[in-house]
Design an enzyme around this catalytic site. Sequence first.
Site, PDB file in Angstrom:
ATOM      1  N   HIS A 295      12.267  -5.155 -29.452  1.00 30.89           N
ATOM      2  CA  HIS A 295      13.516  -4.770 -29.193  1.00 30.89           C
ATOM      3  C   HIS A 295      13.656  -5.235 -28.142  1.00 30.89           C
ATOM      4  O   HIS A 295      13.526  -3.988 -26.827  1.00 30.89           O
ATOM      5  CB  HIS A 295      13.842  -3.066 -29.590  1.00 30.89           C
ATOM      6  CG  HIS A 295      12.955  -3.267 -31.065  1.00 30.89           C
ATOM      7  ND1 HIS A 295      13.142  -1.493 -31.312  1.00 30.89           N
ATOM      8  CD2 HIS A 295      14.424  -3.837 -32.249  1.00 30.89           C
ATOM      9  CE1 HIS A 295      12.848  -1.487 -32.245  1.00 30.89           C
ATOM     10  NE2 HIS A 295      13.542  -2.502 -33.191  1.00 30.89           N
ATOM     11  N   PHE A 469       9.202  -1.916 -25.490  1.00 29.38           N
ATOM     12  CA  PHE A 469       8.507  -1.605 -25.887  1.00 29.38           C
ATOM     13  C   PHE A 469       7.347  -1.168 -27.170  1.00 29.38           C
ATOM     14  O   PHE A 469       6.609  -0.550 -27.941  1.00 29.38           O
ATOM     15  CB  PHE A 469       7.103  -0.426 -25.264  1.00 29.38           C
ATOM     16  CG  PHE A 469       7.806  -0.514 -23.486  1.00 29.38           C
ATOM     17  CD1 PHE A 469       7.778  -1.491 -22.580  1.00 29.38           C
ATOM     18  CD2 PHE A 469       7.758   0.756 -22.898  1.00 29.38           C
ATOM     19  CE1 PHE A 469       8.181  -1.333 -21.284  1.00 29.38           C
ATOM     20  CE2 PHE A 469       8.775   1.349 -21.706  1.00 29.38           C
ATOM     21  CZ  PHE A 469       8.593  -0.331 -20.656  1.00 29.38           C
ATOM     22  N   HIS A 470       8.516  -1.891 -27.902  1.00 28.79           N
ATOM     23  CA  HIS A 470       8.007  -1.961 -29.449  1.00 28.79           C
ATOM     24  C   HIS A 470       7.554  -3.194 -30.319  1.00 28.79           C
ATOM     25  O   HIS A 470       7.437  -3.885 -30.613  1.00 28.79           O
ATOM     26  CB  HIS A 470       9.603  -1.994 -30.285  1.00 28.79           C
ATOM     27  CG  HIS A 470      10.400  -0.625 -29.871  1.00 28.79           C
ATOM     28  ND1 HIS A 470      11.293   0.198 -29.997  1.00 28.79           N
ATOM     29  CD2 HIS A 470       9.472   0.544 -28.845  1.00 28.79           C
ATOM     30  CE1 HIS A 470      11.025   1.033 -29.513  1.00 28.79           C
ATOM     31  NE2 HIS A 470      10.658   1.227 -29.016  1.00 28.79           N
ATOM     32  N   PRO A 471       6.185  -3.685 -29.854  1.00 26.59           N
ATOM     33  CA  PRO A 471       5.940  -5.594 -30.145  1.00 26.59           C
ATOM     34  C   PRO A 471       5.264  -4.755 -31.608  1.00 26.59           C
ATOM     35  O   PRO A 471       4.096  -3.680 -31.121  1.00 26.59           O
ATOM     36  CB  PRO A 471       4.882  -6.131 -28.971  1.00 26.59           C
ATOM     37  CG  PRO A 471       4.345  -4.080 -28.574  1.00 26.59           C
ATOM     38  CD  PRO A 471       5.398  -3.269 -28.431  1.00 26.59           C
TER      39      PRO A 471
END
Length: 542
Positions: A295, A469-471
Amino acid sequence: MSDSDIFDYVIVGGGSAGCVLANRLSTDPRHSVCLLEAGGRDNWIWFHIPVGYLFAIGNPRSDWMFKTESEPGLNNRVLNYPRGKVLGGSSAINAMIYMRGQREDYDNWRQMGLRGWGWDDVKPIFRRHEDHYLGAGEHHSIGGEWRIEAPRVRWDILDAFIEAAVEAGIPRTDDFNTGDNEGIAYFHVNQKSGRRWSAARGFLRPALSRSNLKVETHAQATRILFEGKRAVGVAFMQNGMLRQIRAREVVISAGAVATPQLLQLSGIGDGSLLQQHGIEIVHHLPGVGENLQDHLQLRPIYRVQGVRTLNEDYRSLVRKGHMALQYALFRRGPLTMAPSQLGAFTRSSPEYATPNLQFHIQPLSLDKFGEEPHPFPAFTASVCNLRPTSRGSIRLRSVNPSDPPSIRLNSLSTKEDRKVAVDALHIARHIVSMPALQKYRPQEYKPGAELTTDEELLQGARDIGTTIFHPVGTAKMGIESDPLSVTDERLRVRGVEGLRVIDASIMPTITSGNTNSPTLMIAEKGAAMIIEDRAGSASAAA
C-alpha cells in the site's frame, strides 16, 4: 537440540505467522515442533510500550533495515523498508491496528479458483482467535489469544477530523471489521491494558512451556534441504556456526521479503535468476519473488492553530513527564498511541464499488519515522490506495543469505495507480476544507497548497509517497494454470513435497487494509490444513 534431531515440523520465521503456527502445531504433544527465528527475543521495553515503534523502526536491534531499490515512480527515491527482527516479527513494531479487510477481498480469492478462501470461509478463522473488547456477537468473539481493544487516548484535532469527514460525505462507523469497512472511526488496536499485544505475547508465550516445542533465536535459515524434490530439513546459521535440522515437513513463514529470498537460495524460483547466481535448480517456479504488492502511502501534512498536537508535547519536558506519569499510573495517554489513531475508508471516485482508499490520521507530523516531529502544531492525513495495480519483486542480490535481497516496488507504475494517487490528494483537501476543521485554520504543508493541477499533484505524490509496510504476494497462492502461482490452495509449494509457505507472501492480491491480522488468519488456516492433511495421511496408511 542436536543436528541429528528430527522434528515433525520445522517453522522458519518466528514472526506473526510463525508464532501462530508454533502454538497450533505443538498443541498435540505427539508432534514435535521447532521454530527458527533469525532475530532475538522480545525482551526490550520498547517492544511492549505502544509508542515504542518510534524507537524500534530504524533500529538494527529490532528492524532488518531493508531498503528498496531506487523507485522511478517516486522520483528515484530509495525507501526504508522496515521488517521486525524479533520473535513476533513485525507485530512487535507495527501500527497495532486490527483490520481484516473487505468481504470482497476474500470472495475475489475464491473466484480465482481458490476454494475455502472466501469471506464466509475465513471470517470464522478470524473469530477463532479473537478476544475482542466489544464482546461476543455476530462479528467478534472473546477468549482467544489475539486481544483487541479501543484506543486509550483522544485528541480534539482528530475529533474535528471526524466531523469534517462526515460533512464531506463519509459516514460514521464503529467497526471496520464486519466485511464492509466504509466509514470513519477510531481504529481498534492490538493492545492489552495499554501494552502492545504482539503475536509473540498472544500466541507463542502460552506455548513455550510445552516440552514438544523448541524455539531457536538468532538462527538465520540459509537454505531448505532437499532429497530429490522432497524438503527434509533446514540449514541455518547460529552463533557463527552452520547447523542443520531435519523435519518431516518444513513450513516457511519468514514474510513477504525473506520467504522468496530463502526459496531462491534453496533452488526454487525462476531458473534464469538461479543460474545467474550459480544456484542448482531444484524446481523452476518463476512466480517466486514476483507479484509484490504494498500500500503506497501519501502523507499530506497540515499546519494548524489553536489546538494541541503531539508535535508540541514532544518538545516539552513538562509534557513528556506528564505523559510518562500518565502511562505509569494508568496505562493511558500518548504513550499508548498507535502510529495512527483515526481511520477512514472511502472511494477515490464513484467507479469503485467498494472503498479503495484508507486514511490513517495522526495528531502529529514528521518527515519520516525515526525523525523528530516538526516544530509546529500539525496533523497528518495519510491516505493509501488499497488495491494497487502496480507490481514489484523480491530477488536475490547474492548467494550470501546475510545480504538483503533486491526490493523493487514499482510504485505508481500504472495509469490507474497514478490517477488514484491524484484523486486521493483531492479528497484529503476536500475533507480538510470542511467547516469542522476551519476553526483551526489548516494550511497544507505537504505536498504544498501551491500544487493545483493534476500534473502538479502527481509530482507531489511522487515526492511524498512511501510504503505503509504491507508487503504481500511474493509466493502467490494460485491455481495450477496460473504462471505466477507458487503455492496451491493448501499452501503447498508447487513441484516439491514436504514444503509449505504460510505467511503474507501467499496472498494473491493485497487485502483492503492493514495486513497483520489477515496474516494471522492465514497462519491459523494453514495450521489447520497441516493437521488435517497429517490426519488424512495417517488414516490412509491405516
